[in-house]
Design an enzyme around this catalytic site. Structure first.
Site, PDB file in Angstrom:
ATOM      1  N   LYS A 159     -22.716 -23.926 -18.111  1.00  0.00           N
ATOM      2  CA  LYS A 159     -22.377 -22.635 -17.495  1.00  0.00           C
ATOM      3  C   LYS A 159     -22.893 -22.537 -16.058  1.00  0.00           C
ATOM      4  O   LYS A 159     -22.151 -22.180 -15.144  1.00  0.00           O
ATOM      5  CB  LYS A 159     -22.964 -21.465 -18.310  1.00  0.00           C
ATOM      6  CG  LYS A 159     -22.479 -21.385 -19.743  1.00  0.00           C
ATOM      7  CD  LYS A 159     -23.090 -20.217 -20.492  1.00  0.00           C
ATOM      8  CE  LYS A 159     -24.602 -20.260 -20.625  1.00  0.00           C
ATOM      9  NZ  LYS A 159     -25.118 -21.399 -21.406  1.00  0.00           N
TER      10      LYS A 159
ATOM     11  N   ARG B 264     -25.330 -11.756 -24.198  1.00  0.00           N
ATOM     12  CA  ARG B 264     -25.749 -12.740 -25.192  1.00  0.00           C
ATOM     13  C   ARG B 264     -25.836 -12.131 -26.581  1.00  0.00           C
ATOM     14  O   ARG B 264     -26.124 -12.844 -27.544  1.00  0.00           O
ATOM     15  CB  ARG B 264     -27.134 -13.277 -24.809  1.00  0.00           C
ATOM     16  CG  ARG B 264     -27.132 -14.681 -24.221  1.00  0.00           C
ATOM     17  CD  ARG B 264     -28.565 -15.005 -23.854  1.00  0.00           C
ATOM     18  NE  ARG B 264     -28.862 -16.402 -23.815  1.00  0.00           N
ATOM     19  CZ  ARG B 264     -28.832 -17.135 -22.700  1.00  0.00           C
ATOM     20  NH1 ARG B 264     -28.454 -16.597 -21.562  1.00  0.00           N
ATOM     21  NH2 ARG B 264     -29.169 -18.400 -22.737  1.00  0.00           N
TER      22      ARG B 264
ATOM     23  N   ARG C  17     -31.900 -32.380 -18.731  1.00  0.00           N
ATOM     24  CA  ARG C  17     -31.700 -31.439 -17.609  1.00  0.00           C
ATOM     25  C   ARG C  17     -32.932 -31.364 -16.718  1.00  0.00           C
ATOM     26  O   ARG C  17     -34.055 -31.297 -17.176  1.00  0.00           O
ATOM     27  CB  ARG C  17     -31.389 -30.038 -18.140  1.00  0.00           C
ATOM     28  CG  ARG C  17     -31.417 -28.974 -17.032  1.00  0.00           C
ATOM     29  CD  ARG C  17     -30.658 -27.736 -17.385  1.00  0.00           C
ATOM     30  NE  ARG C  17     -31.120 -27.075 -18.600  1.00  0.00           N
ATOM     31  CZ  ARG C  17     -30.482 -26.050 -19.160  1.00  0.00           C
ATOM     32  NH1 ARG C  17     -29.376 -25.570 -18.634  1.00  0.00           N
ATOM     33  NH2 ARG C  17     -30.964 -25.509 -20.271  1.00  0.00           N
TER      34      ARG C  17
ATOM     35  N   ARG D  78     -37.566 -27.494 -17.372  1.00  0.00           N
ATOM     36  CA  ARG D  78     -37.921 -26.176 -17.890  1.00  0.00           C
ATOM     37  C   ARG D  78     -38.756 -26.327 -19.148  1.00  0.00           C
ATOM     38  O   ARG D  78     -38.448 -27.139 -20.000  1.00  0.00           O
ATOM     39  CB  ARG D  78     -36.637 -25.396 -18.219  1.00  0.00           C
ATOM     40  CG  ARG D  78     -36.038 -24.712 -17.021  1.00  0.00           C
ATOM     41  CD  ARG D  78     -34.637 -24.229 -17.261  1.00  0.00           C
ATOM     42  NE  ARG D  78     -34.451 -23.489 -18.511  1.00  0.00           N
ATOM     43  CZ  ARG D  78     -33.280 -22.978 -18.892  1.00  0.00           C
ATOM     44  NH1 ARG D  78     -32.208 -23.126 -18.135  1.00  0.00           N
ATOM     45  NH2 ARG D  78     -33.162 -22.323 -20.025  1.00  0.00           N
TER      46      ARG D  78
ATOM     47  N   ARG E 222     -33.517 -21.989 -29.738  1.00  0.00           N
ATOM     48  CA  ARG E 222     -32.486 -21.447 -28.845  1.00  0.00           C
ATOM     49  C   ARG E 222     -31.091 -21.650 -29.410  1.00  0.00           C
ATOM     50  O   ARG E 222     -30.226 -20.792 -29.285  1.00  0.00           O
ATOM     51  CB  ARG E 222     -32.608 -22.082 -27.458  1.00  0.00           C
ATOM     52  CG  ARG E 222     -33.828 -21.554 -26.691  1.00  0.00           C
ATOM     53  CD  ARG E 222     -34.168 -22.412 -25.505  1.00  0.00           C
ATOM     54  NE  ARG E 222     -33.097 -22.488 -24.546  1.00  0.00           N
ATOM     55  CZ  ARG E 222     -32.923 -23.487 -23.676  1.00  0.00           C
ATOM     56  NH1 ARG E 222     -33.771 -24.503 -23.671  1.00  0.00           N
ATOM     57  NH2 ARG E 222     -31.943 -23.471 -22.843  1.00  0.00           N
TER      58      ARG E 222
HETATM   59  P1  ADP Z   1     -29.391 -21.652 -20.795  1.00  0.00           P
HETATM   60  O1  ADP Z   1     -28.831 -21.940 -19.425  1.00  0.00           O
HETATM   61  O2  ADP Z   1     -30.031 -22.841 -21.373  1.00  0.00           O
HETATM   62  O3  ADP Z   1     -28.390 -21.035 -21.686  1.00  0.00           O
HETATM   63  P2  ADP Z   1     -30.662 -19.367 -19.566  1.00  0.00           P
HETATM   64  O4  ADP Z   1     -31.239 -19.807 -18.278  1.00  0.00           O
HETATM   65  O5  ADP Z   1     -29.365 -18.615 -19.517  1.00  0.00           O
HETATM   66  O6  ADP Z   1     -30.548 -20.606 -20.556  1.00  0.00           O
HETATM   67  O7  ADP Z   1     -31.706 -18.463 -20.337  1.00  0.00           O
HETATM   68  C1  ADP Z   1     -33.026 -18.897 -20.569  1.00  0.00           C
HETATM   69  C2  ADP Z   1     -33.739 -17.882 -21.452  1.00  0.00           C
HETATM   70  O8  ADP Z   1     -33.785 -16.612 -20.770  1.00  0.00           O
HETATM   71  C3  ADP Z   1     -33.067 -17.575 -22.778  1.00  0.00           C
HETATM   72  O9  ADP Z   1     -33.429 -18.502 -23.799  1.00  0.00           O
HETATM   73  C4  ADP Z   1     -33.581 -16.176 -23.081  1.00  0.00           C
HETATM   74  O10 ADP Z   1     -34.912 -16.206 -23.555  1.00  0.00           O
HETATM   75  C5  ADP Z   1     -33.611 -15.540 -21.691  1.00  0.00           C
HETATM   76  N1  ADP Z   1     -32.338 -14.857 -21.385  1.00  0.00           N
HETATM   77  C6  ADP Z   1     -31.428 -15.200 -20.433  1.00  0.00           C
HETATM   78  N2  ADP Z   1     -30.374 -14.362 -20.459  1.00  0.00           N
HETATM   79  C7  ADP Z   1     -30.611 -13.469 -21.456  1.00  0.00           C
HETATM   80  C8  ADP Z   1     -29.886 -12.375 -22.014  1.00  0.00           C
HETATM   81  N3  ADP Z   1     -28.679 -12.019 -21.543  1.00  0.00           N
HETATM   82  N4  ADP Z   1     -30.449 -11.697 -23.032  1.00  0.00           N
HETATM   83  C9  ADP Z   1     -31.651 -12.022 -23.519  1.00  0.00           C
HETATM   84  N5  ADP Z   1     -32.376 -13.046 -23.067  1.00  0.00           N
HETATM   85  C10 ADP Z   1     -31.869 -13.771 -22.045  1.00  0.00           C
HETATM   86  P1  ADP Z   2     -26.134 -24.077 -19.009  1.00  0.00           P
HETATM   87  O1  ADP Z   2     -26.231 -23.232 -17.772  1.00  0.00           O
HETATM   88  O2  ADP Z   2     -24.919 -23.753 -19.833  1.00  0.00           O
HETATM   89  O3  ADP Z   2     -27.384 -24.024 -19.829  1.00  0.00           O
HETATM   90  P2  ADP Z   2     -26.209 -26.386 -17.195  1.00  0.00           P
HETATM   91  O4  ADP Z   2     -25.130 -26.075 -16.229  1.00  0.00           O
HETATM   92  O5  ADP Z   2     -27.611 -26.215 -16.737  1.00  0.00           O
HETATM   93  O6  ADP Z   2     -25.950 -25.595 -18.580  1.00  0.00           O
HETATM   94  O7  ADP Z   2     -25.979 -27.892 -17.696  1.00  0.00           O
HETATM   95  C1  ADP Z   2     -26.839 -28.479 -18.666  1.00  0.00           C
HETATM   96  C2  ADP Z   2     -27.087 -29.941 -18.306  1.00  0.00           C
HETATM   97  O8  ADP Z   2     -25.898 -30.697 -18.444  1.00  0.00           O
HETATM   98  C3  ADP Z   2     -27.554 -30.163 -16.859  1.00  0.00           C
HETATM   99  O9  ADP Z   2     -28.435 -31.260 -16.865  1.00  0.00           O
HETATM  100  C4  ADP Z   2     -26.256 -30.496 -16.129  1.00  0.00           C
HETATM  101  O10 ADP Z   2     -26.498 -31.296 -14.975  1.00  0.00           O
HETATM  102  C5  ADP Z   2     -25.483 -31.264 -17.194  1.00  0.00           C
HETATM  103  N1  ADP Z   2     -24.033 -31.072 -17.145  1.00  0.00           N
HETATM  104  C6  ADP Z   2     -23.351 -29.900 -16.999  1.00  0.00           C
HETATM  105  N2  ADP Z   2     -22.025 -30.102 -17.065  1.00  0.00           N
HETATM  106  C7  ADP Z   2     -21.837 -31.428 -17.268  1.00  0.00           C
HETATM  107  C8  ADP Z   2     -20.672 -32.262 -17.440  1.00  0.00           C
HETATM  108  N3  ADP Z   2     -19.435 -31.751 -17.426  1.00  0.00           N
HETATM  109  N4  ADP Z   2     -20.868 -33.577 -17.628  1.00  0.00           N
HETATM  110  C9  ADP Z   2     -22.128 -34.094 -17.668  1.00  0.00           C
HETATM  111  N5  ADP Z   2     -23.251 -33.375 -17.510  1.00  0.00           N
HETATM  112  C10 ADP Z   2     -23.122 -32.049 -17.322  1.00  0.00           C
END
Ligand code: ADP
Ligand code: ADP
Ligand code: ZN
Length: 207
Positions: free
Chosen positions: A13, A88, A122, A151, A162
Site C-alpha cells: 500500500k 481499518r 522490509r 520497524r 497484525r
Molecule cells: P502496515 O503498512 O504494515 O499495514 P501501518 O504503517 O499502516 O502498517 O500501521 C502500523 C500500525 O499502526 C498498525 O499495526 C496499527 O497498530 C497502527 N495503525 C495504523 N493505522 C491504523 C488505523 N487506521 N487504526 C488503528 N491503528 C492503526
Molecule cells: P504496506 O504499506 O502495505 O504495509 P509496503 O508498501 O511497505 O506495504 O511494502 C511492503 C514490503 O514489500 C516493502 O519491503 C516493499 O519494498 C515491498 N514491496 C512492495 N510492493 C512490492 C512488489 N510489487 N514487489 C516486490 N516487493 C514489493
C-alpha cells in the site's frame, strides 16, 4: 479523487500510494506514518499509540478517526486524497463515510505467504519510503539519504498478531466497499510497475 487503499500489512500500500499520489498530485495520508512520526516526536498521541503498535494491535478507533478527520479538513485535501492504512475497522469506515465521500477503494491482494516475506525483508525510511532487502542493498534511502531501519513491529513476534487483526477487523471492509460499489481488486503479487499500472487503470476507469 477520494481514494482508499485496502490490503494486508505488507501488501504494498505505502509503496504504491507514494507513486499514485505523485501521479495525481494528491496528498498521501498514511495513519501508520502519522503515528510513527508522533512516536518519534514523543507527543502524547505517540506515547498512547506506541503501546498498541508494539503489540500489533490497532490504536483505538476514536483516536485515529479524530486524527484523520482533522487531516482531511485541511485545504490540500479539498481536491482529493489517498488514505493508506485507514479505515481499518468497520467503525472507522462508517465514521469516514460521515465526513468524506470515497470514490475508489482499491484492494491490493497478496496472499499471506508473500505478505510475510515482504514484511520480514522490509526496510523503512522516516520519509515514508519502503525498500526490501531482496532488491535493495543499500542502507540509506534513495530519495532522501536517511538511514533505513527495520520497524519494531515488523519483527516476527508481532507480525502474526497484525495478520490476525487484519483478518478479523480489516478484511471485512472489502465487502463493505464492494456493497457501496466503489471497490476494485488489484493483484499485488505482480512486480511493482505492473501493480502501479493496474491501480492507475482502475482509478481512471472509474472517473
Ligand atoms: P502496515 O503498512 O504494515 O499495514 P501501518 O504503517 O499502516 O502498517 O500501521 C502500523 C500500525 O499502526 C498498525 O499495526 C496499527 O497498530 C497502527 N495503525 C495504523 N493505522 C491504523 C488505523 N487506521 N487504526 C488503528 N491503528 C492503526
Ligand atoms: P504496506 O504499506 O502495505 O504495509 P509496503 O508498501 O511497505 O506495504 O511494502 C511492503 C514490503 O514489500 C516493502 O519491503 C516493499 O519494498 C515491498 N514491496 C512492495 N510492493 C512490492 C512488489 N510489487 N514487489 C516486490 N516487493 C514489493
Ligand atoms: Zn527517505
Amino acid at each position: 479523487m477520494y481514494l482508499v487503499f485496502l490490503g494486508a500489512p505488507g501488501a504494498g500500500k505505502g509503496t504504491q500510494a507514494t507513486r499514485v499520489c505523485e501521479k495525481y498530485n494528491i496528498p498521501h495520508i498514511s495513519t501508520g506514518d502519522i503515528l510513527r512520526a508522533n512516536i518519534k516526536a514523543g507527543t502524547p498521541l505517540g506515547v498512547e499509540a506506541k503501546g498498541y503498535i508494539d503489540k500489533g494491535l490497532l490504536v483505538p478507533d476514536e483516536v485515529v478517526i479524530g486524527l484523520v478527520k482533522d487531516r482531511l479538513a485541511q485545504e490540500d485535501c479539498k481536491q482529493g486524497f489517498l488514505l493508506d492504512g485507514f479505515p481499518r475497522t468497520l467503525e472507522q469506515a462508517k465514521a469516514l463515510n460521515g465526513f468524506a465521500r470515497i470514490t475508489n477503494a482499491v484492494n491490493i491482494e497478496v496472499d499471506e505467504e508473500l505478505v510475510v516475506k515482504r514484511i520480514a525483508g522490509r526496510r523503512m525510511c522516516k520519509c515514508g519510503e519502503s525498500y526490501h532487502i531482496s532488491w535493495y542493498n543499500s542502507d540509506v534511502c534513495a530519495k532522501c539519504g536517511s538511514k533505513l531501519y527495520q520497524r519494531d513491529d515488523d519483527k516476527e513476534q508481532t507480525v502474526k498478531a497484525r495478520l490476525d487483526v487484519y483478518k478479523k477487523q480489516t478484511a471485512p471492509l472489502i465487502e463493505y466497499y464492494a456493497q457501496t460499489g466503489v471497490l476494485s481488486n488489484v493483484d499485488g503479487a505482480q512486480e511493482m510497475q505492473k501493480v502501479f499500472e493496474d491501480i492507475v487503470r482502475v482509478i481512471d476507469d472509474n472517473d
